[in-house]
Design an enzyme around this catalytic site. Structure first.
Site, PDB file in Angstrom:
ATOM      1  N   HIS A  92     -11.540   9.567   6.674  1.00 25.88           N
ATOM      2  CA  HIS A  92     -11.280   8.136   6.878  1.00 25.88           C
ATOM      3  C   HIS A  92     -10.777   7.792   8.274  1.00 25.88           C
ATOM      4  CE1 HIS A  92     -10.249   4.088   5.606  1.00 25.88           C
ATOM      5  NE2 HIS A  92      -8.988   4.256   5.940  1.00 25.88           N
ATOM      6  N   ARG A  98      -0.779   8.840   1.722  1.00 26.91           N
ATOM      7  CA  ARG A  98      -2.174   9.226   1.477  1.00 26.91           C
ATOM      8  C   ARG A  98      -2.451  10.710   1.422  1.00 26.91           C
ATOM      9  NH1 ARG A  98      -5.445   5.009   5.079  1.00 26.91           N
ATOM     10  NH2 ARG A  98      -4.773   3.345   3.709  1.00 26.91           N
ATOM     11  N   HIS A 113      -9.083   9.504   2.957  1.00 22.31           N
ATOM     12  CA  HIS A 113      -8.621   8.417   2.076  1.00 22.31           C
ATOM     13  C   HIS A 113      -8.799   8.896   0.639  1.00 22.31           C
ATOM     14  CE1 HIS A 113      -8.004   4.545   0.235  1.00 22.31           C
ATOM     15  NE2 HIS A 113      -7.712   4.021   1.421  1.00 22.31           N
ATOM     16  N   ARG A 171      -1.041   9.005   9.058  1.00 21.88           N
ATOM     17  CA  ARG A 171      -0.867   7.573   9.331  1.00 21.88           C
ATOM     18  C   ARG A 171      -0.436   6.815   8.076  1.00 21.88           C
ATOM     19  NH1 ARG A 171      -4.446   3.002   8.784  1.00 21.88           N
ATOM     20  NH2 ARG A 171      -6.083   4.410   8.118  1.00 21.88           N
ATOM     21  N   GLU A 216       0.851  -1.198   0.000  1.00 29.20           N
ATOM     22  CA  GLU A 216       0.000   0.000   0.000  1.00 29.20           C
ATOM     23  C   GLU A 216       0.882   1.241   0.000  1.00 29.20           C
ATOM     24  OE1 GLU A 216      -2.907  -0.266   3.157  1.00 29.20           O
ATOM     25  OE2 GLU A 216      -3.691  -2.147   2.380  1.00 29.20           O
TER      26      GLU A 216
HETATM   27  P1  FAD Z   1     -13.682   0.379  15.943  1.00 27.37           P
HETATM   28  O1  FAD Z   1     -13.346  -0.832  15.195  1.00 27.37           O
HETATM   29  O2  FAD Z   1     -14.326   1.490  15.217  1.00 27.37           O
HETATM   30  O3  FAD Z   1     -14.622  -0.049  17.156  1.00 27.37           O
HETATM   31  C1  FAD Z   1     -15.209   0.952  17.984  1.00 27.37           C
HETATM   32  C2  FAD Z   1     -16.259   0.278  18.835  1.00 27.37           C
HETATM   33  O4  FAD Z   1     -16.727   1.181  19.822  1.00 27.37           O
HETATM   34  C3  FAD Z   1     -17.486  -0.147  18.051  1.00 27.37           C
HETATM   35  O5  FAD Z   1     -17.875  -1.403  18.538  1.00 27.37           O
HETATM   36  C4  FAD Z   1     -18.530   0.917  18.410  1.00 27.37           C
HETATM   37  O6  FAD Z   1     -19.839   0.506  18.283  1.00 27.37           O
HETATM   38  C5  FAD Z   1     -18.156   1.168  19.855  1.00 27.37           C
HETATM   39  N1  FAD Z   1     -18.586   2.461  20.394  1.00 27.37           N
HETATM   40  C6  FAD Z   1     -18.343   3.697  19.906  1.00 27.37           C
HETATM   41  N2  FAD Z   1     -18.882   4.626  20.721  1.00 27.37           N
HETATM   42  C7  FAD Z   1     -19.468   3.955  21.741  1.00 27.37           C
HETATM   43  C8  FAD Z   1     -20.189   4.356  22.889  1.00 27.37           C
HETATM   44  N3  FAD Z   1     -20.450   5.653  23.169  1.00 27.37           N
HETATM   45  N4  FAD Z   1     -20.652   3.417  23.729  1.00 27.37           N
HETATM   46  C9  FAD Z   1     -20.443   2.083  23.467  1.00 27.37           C
HETATM   47  N5  FAD Z   1     -19.765   1.649  22.382  1.00 27.37           N
HETATM   48  C10 FAD Z   1     -19.280   2.589  21.549  1.00 27.37           C
HETATM   49  N6  FAD Z   1      -6.908   0.249   9.091  1.00 27.37           N
HETATM   50  C11 FAD Z   1      -5.908  -0.589   8.807  1.00 27.37           C
HETATM   51  O7  FAD Z   1      -4.918  -0.671   9.537  1.00 27.37           O
HETATM   52  N7  FAD Z   1      -5.996  -1.401   7.709  1.00 27.37           N
HETATM   53  C12 FAD Z   1      -7.061  -1.376   6.868  1.00 27.37           C
HETATM   54  O8  FAD Z   1      -7.110  -2.122   5.913  1.00 27.37           O
HETATM   55  C13 FAD Z   1      -8.106  -0.467   7.136  1.00 27.37           C
HETATM   56  N8  FAD Z   1      -9.166  -0.369   6.308  1.00 27.37           N
HETATM   57  C14 FAD Z   1     -10.200   0.441   6.653  1.00 27.37           C
HETATM   58  C15 FAD Z   1     -11.330   0.465   5.844  1.00 27.37           C
HETATM   59  C16 FAD Z   1     -12.424   1.230   6.211  1.00 27.37           C
HETATM   60  C17 FAD Z   1     -13.646   1.259   5.336  1.00 27.37           C
HETATM   61  C18 FAD Z   1     -12.386   1.987   7.410  1.00 27.37           C
HETATM   62  C19 FAD Z   1     -13.570   2.789   7.830  1.00 27.37           C
HETATM   63  C20 FAD Z   1     -11.252   1.984   8.196  1.00 27.37           C
HETATM   64  C21 FAD Z   1     -10.161   1.214   7.826  1.00 27.37           C
HETATM   65  N9  FAD Z   1      -9.009   1.183   8.608  1.00 27.37           N
HETATM   66  C22 FAD Z   1      -8.000   0.330   8.296  1.00 27.37           C
HETATM   67  C23 FAD Z   1      -8.967   1.866   9.902  1.00 27.37           C
HETATM   68  C24 FAD Z   1      -9.282   0.828  10.981  1.00 27.37           C
HETATM   69  O9  FAD Z   1     -10.294  -0.032  10.516  1.00 27.37           O
HETATM   70  C25 FAD Z   1      -9.732   1.466  12.267  1.00 27.37           C
HETATM   71  O10 FAD Z   1      -8.865   2.492  12.642  1.00 27.37           O
HETATM   72  C26 FAD Z   1      -9.750   0.414  13.371  1.00 27.37           C
HETATM   73  O11 FAD Z   1     -10.586  -0.636  12.975  1.00 27.37           O
HETATM   74  C27 FAD Z   1     -10.216   1.023  14.662  1.00 27.37           C
HETATM   75  O12 FAD Z   1     -10.411  -0.023  15.567  1.00 27.37           O
HETATM   76  P2  FAD Z   1     -10.983   0.328  17.002  1.00 27.37           P
HETATM   77  O13 FAD Z   1     -11.125  -0.947  17.723  1.00 27.37           O
HETATM   78  O14 FAD Z   1     -10.197   1.420  17.611  1.00 27.37           O
HETATM   79  O15 FAD Z   1     -12.417   0.983  16.693  1.00 27.37           O
HETATM   80  C1  SIN Z   2      -7.349   0.578   2.596  1.00 28.19           C
HETATM   81  O1  SIN Z   2      -7.595  -0.602   2.416  1.00 28.19           O
HETATM   82  O2  SIN Z   2      -7.021   1.367   1.706  1.00 28.19           O
HETATM   83  C2  SIN Z   2      -7.441   1.113   3.980  1.00 28.19           C
HETATM   84  C3  SIN Z   2      -6.172   0.873   4.656  1.00 28.19           C
HETATM   85  C4  SIN Z   2      -6.030   1.744   5.862  1.00 28.19           C
HETATM   86  O3  SIN Z   2      -6.889   2.560   6.172  1.00 28.19           O
HETATM   87  O4  SIN Z   2      -4.979   1.632   6.487  1.00 28.19           O
END
Ligand code: FAD
Ligand code: SIN
Length: 534
Positions: free
Chosen positions: A340, A279, A233, A375, A115
């Site tokens: 993003h 990015r 993104h 990032r 990437e």
């Molecule tokens: P999340 O996975 O967002 O989980 C947050 C949790 O908190 C959820 O369960 C939500 O419901 C809960 N929550 C929120 N507020 C409250 C509240 N007030 N009370 C109770 N529960 C609450 N990153 C990479 O490294 N590689 C990738 O390939 C990649 N692809 C991506 C593709 C997309 C479409 C997106 C949107 C993001 C991508 N990212 C990627 C970024 C990455 O997915 C996120 O940064 C990461 O998943 C965040 O994980 P997390 O556990 O911190 O939060």
């Molecule tokens: C992607 O698949 O382009 C998302 C990867 C990321 O957010 O790190």
């Protein structure tokens, strides 16, 4: 409800943390929708880690530092990168099925993707549905664990504080099905509530990403920082019904070429890595080219790849585009940047401690110093995994909470008042997201930021009033949190008088290492600046 450990959020960070804590005590896992709904579930590209024979920790560190444009905390980068391979192995042990490939002489091994900003192939992935695979494996382990009790459809409202200086001894949460507010009391609380993409009109993030954790922690008095660094993104699908569906950077990693409507390429003008530049650079380039030509989108062309390879490597993207009438094996994909990822967040130390005793953060809600001003792709899932583990280790050391004073477990607000007007809530939320998109997007100016501040502050005070006077709902809670997060983003942006990484202000178009190798921190309305550790 009394528990040993409270974890708020069921994405990769919260689930990892809950699983590790569960070997040491009872865990309440609170999550606002069903347990799978998270940004994690939608992650496509994968998890960056040093896994290939031609890769080294030093190369991954260098790529992360370069993307971060001088603001990464080097010690954090080094620790996270070194922890990567072991964290991937642990995911495999609990059942995550990453894509593998056969190679003569090497047998079957992880197929590694590439990437933007990465000098090597180092992205472990499960086709283009990595997040769903990881979430599924972690949830399976969590559901099996007898020490974890999961509370779905419970939205955390605010943290419960006691003592002076205050310590966090749990959180209030609203059961969105019964309307009842509950106190979750714990000796340690881990916020793993993810990002805040919904503060912008166009975002790749699902509806849950409303910045609740940052807003709750800030209200509680925790230090928050670098919120101006919102990552856009470069390639979300430009189609009126697509809801900014992500077209993974891995598509460019496999040879996808960015073009303009007339077929010309342009990324070579902006960076030696061309379409695989970091990015911030690709998003700004698309934004500029498209606006200058008055066109709607740029295009991503992978029609030169074998159709079979495209369908196998990107089954989700292929199917989704096809559902909008775009056959990506034969047609270019119209793409446009969308909000993003949040690089800033609740300030955490090297192990996930915040400035409030007994309150910890992991995942996208945290500002750990790993990402700096931008990032590196696929470093986010890695950070969430590693900090999820580290938080569990330090949270475990927290002694039991002192007895709470009488009355502290009674919810301080009347829950029987008139319901909130949900149409008004939706209108205000839309207005806020429009203002952020218009004035605090990829390119900013002092004037646009001042306008944003005025609009955001007006919505913020209306939301606060409604929150105090009306019956609680998730919509109203999220509007209040989005307004706080918007205010934090604009305030940080107004205070950074340079352009660097994801923050580009036409009134300060250059970056200045002499003056600005600094993090911007906010605590109880006060702004401060801290030199970035070398
Ligand atoms: P999340 O996975 O967002 O989980 C947050 C949790 O908190 C959820 O369960 C939500 O419901 C809960 N929550 C929120 N507020 C409250 C509240 N007030 N009370 C109770 N529960 C609450 N990153 C990479 O490294 N590689 C990738 O390939 C990649 N692809 C991506 C593709 C997309 C479409 C997106 C949107 C993001 C991508 N990212 C990627 C970024 C990455 O997915 C996120 O940064 C990461 O998943 C965040 O994980 P997390 O556990 O911190 O939060
Ligand atoms: C992607 O698949 O382009 C998302 C990867 C990321 O957010 O790190």
């Amino acid at each position: 409800m009394q528990t040993d450990f409270l974890v708020i959020g069921s994405g990769i960070a919260g689930l990892t943390c809950a699983l590790k804590l569960a070997s040491r005590g009872r865990v309440a896992l609170v999550t606002k929708k069903n347990d799978a709904e998270s940004n994690t579930n939608y992650a496509q590209g994968g998890i960056a880690s040093v896994l290939g024979p031609d890769d080294t920790f030093d190369l991954h560190v260098q790529d992360t530092l370069k993307a971060g444009a001088g603001l990464c905390h080097r010690d954090v980068v080094e620790r996270v990168v070194r922890e990567g391979p072991e964290s991937i192995r642990e995911l495999i042990t609990i059942g995550t099925r990453f894509t593998t490939e056969e190679q003569p002489g090497r047998g079957s091994h992880l197929a590694l993707g590439r990437e933007g900003g990465h000098s090597r192939r180092r992205i472990a992935h499960a086709a283009d549905l990595t997040g769903r695979e990881v979430e599924h494996a972690l949830l399976h382990a969590v559901r099996e664990h007898p020490a974890i009790q999961t509370f779905e459809h419970h939205i955390a409202l605010d943290l419960i504080l006691t003592g002076n200086p205050p310590a966090c001894c749990g959180a209030w949460a609203l059961n969105t099905e019964s309307g009842e507010a509950l106190a979750f009391l714990s000796r340690a609380t881990a916020l793993a509530t993810g990002g805040c993409g919904q503060v912008y009109l166009h975002t790749t993030n699902p509806a849950i990403a409303t910045g609740d954790g940052v807003a709750m922690a800030y209200r509680a008095g925790a230090r928050v920082g670098n919120m101006e660094f919102i990552q856009f993104h470069p390639t979300s699908l430009c189609h009126p019904q697509a809801n900014s569906f992500l077209i993974s950077e891995a598509v460019r990693g496999e040879g996808g070429i960015l073009r303009l409507k007339d077929g010309s390429t342009f990324m070579e003008k902006y960076h030696p890595m061309g379409c695989l530049a970091p990015r911030d650079i690709v998003a700004r380039a698309i934004d500029k080219e498209v606006k200058e030509r008055g066109e709607e989108s740029a295009y991503l062309d992978i029609t030169h790849l074998e159709p079979e390879h495209i369908r196998k490597r990107f089954p989700n993207i292929y199917e989704r585009c096809l559902s909008f009438g775009i056959d990506i094996t034969r047609e270019w994909i119209p793409v446009i940047p969308a909000a993003h990822y949040s690089c800033g967040g609740v300030r955490s130390d090297r192990e996930g401690r915040t400035t409030i005793d007994r309150l910890f953060v992991c995942g996208e809600v945290a500002f750990t110093g790993l990402h700096g001003a931008n990032r590196l792709a696929s470093n986010s899932l890695l950070e969430a995994l590693v900090f999820g583990k580290w938080v569990s280790e330090v949270a475990f050391e927290t002694p039991p909470c002192p007895e709470l004073p009488d009355g502290m477990t009674r919810f301080p607000m009347d829950t029987h008042v008139e319901p909130a007007d949900e149409t008004w809530v939706a209108q205000k939320t839309e207005q806020l997201r429009q203002a952020m998109w218009r004035h605090v997007g990829i390119v900013r100016t002092n004037r646009s930021l001042e306008r944003a501040l005025a609009e955001v502050e007006a919505i913020q005070s209306e939301a606060e009033r409604a929150y105090r006077e009306r019956r609680l709902s998730s919509g109203l809670t999220e509007l209040r949190n989005l307004a706080t997060v918007a205010w934090l983003i604009v305030t940080c942006a107004l205070n950074r008088h340079e352009s660097r990484g994801l923050h580009f202000n036409l009134d300060y178009p250059n970056h200045d290492d002499e003056l600005w190798r600094k993090d911007i921190l906010l605590e109880q309305g006060e702004v401060s600046f801290q030199e970035v550790p070398v």
